[in-house]
Design an enzyme around this catalytic site. Structure first.
Site, PDB file in Angstrom:
ATOM      1  CE  LYS A 131      -3.794   1.858   2.711  1.00  0.00           C
ATOM      2  NZ  LYS A 131      -4.424   1.778   3.978  1.00  0.00           N
ATOM      3  CB  SER A 206      -7.352   3.848   2.879  1.00  0.00           C
ATOM      4  OG  SER A 206      -6.765   3.352   3.984  1.00  0.00           O
ATOM      5  CB  SER A 230      -8.131   1.374   5.937  1.00  0.00           C
ATOM      6  OG  SER A 230      -8.787   2.499   5.999  1.00  0.00           O
TER       7      SER A 230
END
Length: 529
Positions: A131, A206, A230
């Site tokens: 990420k 996210s 997330s």
């Protein structure tokens, strides 16, 4: 009567804000692209892509396949699917191939045998996705913020460094929402990311880029973070596994945005993957010297655990009702647990869950022990320059001139109206915390929905912004949770739920994940449906 007036005021405010957002979005947003309409992902054709990270590591150590072959297979798959997804925003394919070649040379020269390699380098030669909010040396470190364009990480975030030290080979970094504070992965720097099961739907956020590329078999293991869902929402929407670690055990350093206020009490990092057998070894590596805190080597007998199910939040006026297909799949999980393990799954409810969003929102705004509040979102939006003025940004957005998404602007606007913490909400949280801790103890787990609906269409979360409360409340309670896929619904979209345990009892939910994968089939190839 005071409580009833509070609820009515919240509903009125919710409807007013959502009505305004809907009007603004319909009037001023660009027309949705139809370039992906009717298109679908190609199915997986290379069997290497169907092996777990654990299996790949073993094959590489045994010289049944080379690391170069594995890395090349994943490069080919990313190049095949990423034009559909926009999940990987920057690759390091050349460097990955060089590192894979070095791995193969190391294995050829190793004289200590397979066991030595497994102990010292358990993930040797296995590809990894990261990420983009985690620092990965030499890679972009922007978190979707245009003002951070050109920022490159000079170090590795600790979980990433530990995975690399275990032999993993990073392939690149994946997309996030602007500043990681939204459930749709969209920003004006890197664009919007699609769900591999339906390209017109969201992959969540996210960690949405991670969820998307993992589900598409463009990655076998990845790194995510979670302060309101997330990890769990992207894993739910994309039909993969993910684990939100008990907070405070895994380092959150060298992530952006950084933790301020009391955010460190709620933010967790953790593994994301397609196969449940990878969760435990990945987590063991990522927590480093704190692995002993999670009892990850302790054998778990599921028949001796106490199981509970919570079908919904009790009827919050801010979240949508749980859909019938998700209620039904949770009932099926209960039935299989009782039939296969001989346990009793007790249905419980907590009235305080109705205030999950208010609790999350209140505690995210509390100051730290020194009285310092969290950094304002409007300040983060403007870094490294001056804070943005949300009203001005909204006006600019209406004429297509803002560098920020409507979701980020709305969050900054809401922040401007923040009031003092409500004693009632603080009381609800403390009551809920006490009841849940007593319920779970060290041998209890409960099943809880991850979201009221399967993956929504792009931009639809703007009109259902509080549905993340189903995951967010678990962060504030400080509990570990494993997101587990449970097959596809009639539309071919992933279903699932989160399995929650007491603090530091992560090993319990990981064991339940293995059972659910075996029982419900785990990840499904989105290109094959």
């Amino acid at each position: 009567m005071a409580l009833s007036r509070l609820e009515k005021a919240q509903v009125w405010l919710f409807k007013a804000v959502m009505g305004l957002l809907f009007m603004l979005f319909r009037l001023f947003s660009p027309k949705a692209s139809t370039s992906m309409s009717g298109k679908k992902l190609p199915p997986v054709s290379d069997p290497l892509l169907l092996a777990s990270a654990t299996q790949l590591a073993k094959k590489i150590r045994r010289k049944e396949v080379s690391s170069v072959e594995v890395v090349r297979a994943y490069i080919d798959r990313i190049q095949e699917v990423n034009p559909f997804l926009n999940a990987v925003i920057k690759d390091r394919f050349d460097a990955a191939l060089q590192e894979a070649s070095q791995v193969d040379k190391l294995i050829e020269e190793e004289t200590g045998g397979e066991e030595v390699l497994e102990d010292r380098l358990p993930l040797l030669g296995v590809p990894l996705s990261v990420k983009e909010s985690f620092a990965l040396q030499g890679m972009p470190f922007t978190t979707g913020l245009i003002s951070r364009r050109g920022v490159v990480a000079t170090v590795d975030a600790p979980p990433v460094a530990l995975l690399k030290r275990a032999g993993a080979i990073p392939m690149g970094v994946t997309n996030t929402p602007e500043l990681c504070m939204w459930c749709e992965t969209h920003n004006h720097l890197n664009g919007i990311t699609n769900n591999p099961y339906d390209l017109e739907r969201i992959p969540g956020g996210s960690s949405g880029g991670e969820g998307s590329i993992l589900a598409a078999a463009g990655a076998v293991m990845g790194v995510g973070s979670d302060i309101g869902g997330s990890i769990r929402m992207p894993c739910f929407f994309n039909g993969i596994f993910g684990h939100k670690t008990t907070p405070g055990v895994m380092s959150t350093e060298n992530q952006y945005p950084p933790c301020t206020g009391r955010h460190g009490e709620y933010l967790s990092s953790g593994p994301m993957c397609r196969y449940a057998e990878d969760l435990r070894p990945l987590l063991k590596i990522m927590v480093g010297p704190n692995a002993h805190m999670l009892s990850l080597n302790t054998k778990v007998d599921l028949k001796k655990l106490r199981f509970f199910t919570i079908p919904h939040d009790g009827g919050s006026m801010l979240t949508f009702p749980i859909s019938k297909d998700l209620l039904e799949i949770q009932r099926k999980v209960v039935q299989r647990l009782e039939a296969d393990l001989g346990v009793e799954v007790q249905e419980v409810s907590f009235p305080e869950l109705r205030y999950s969003f208010q609790i999350w929102n209140t505690y995210m705004g509390l100051p730290d022990d020194n009285g310092k509040p969290p950094q304002a979102f409007s300040e983060l939006m403007g870094e490294p320059g001056r804070p943005v003025w949300p009203v001005w940004e909204l006006l600019k957005w209406m004429i297509g001139k803002s560098e920020h998404t409507l979701a980020a602007i709305t969050l900054a606007l809401i922040e401007m109206t923040a009031s003092k913490p409500s004693p009632f909400i603080l009381e609800q949280k403390e009551k809920l915390q006490k009841q849940v801790d007593e319920l779970l103890g060290t041998d209890g787990v409960f099943l809880y929905p991850s979201h009221p609906r399967v993956a929504p269409k792009h931009h639809h979360p703007l009109f259902r912004p509080f549905d993340f409360a189903y995951t967010g409340i678990i962060n504030i309670l400080g509990l570990p949770a494993t997101q587990c896929p449970l097959g596809l619904n009639e539309e071919g979209l992933p279903m699932g739920l989160q399995v929650v345990a007491g603090k530091l009892q992560d090993h319990l939910t990981l064991e339940v994940a293995l059972f659910l994968e075996k029982t419900f089939g785990g990840w499904r190839d989105p290109g094959a449906k």
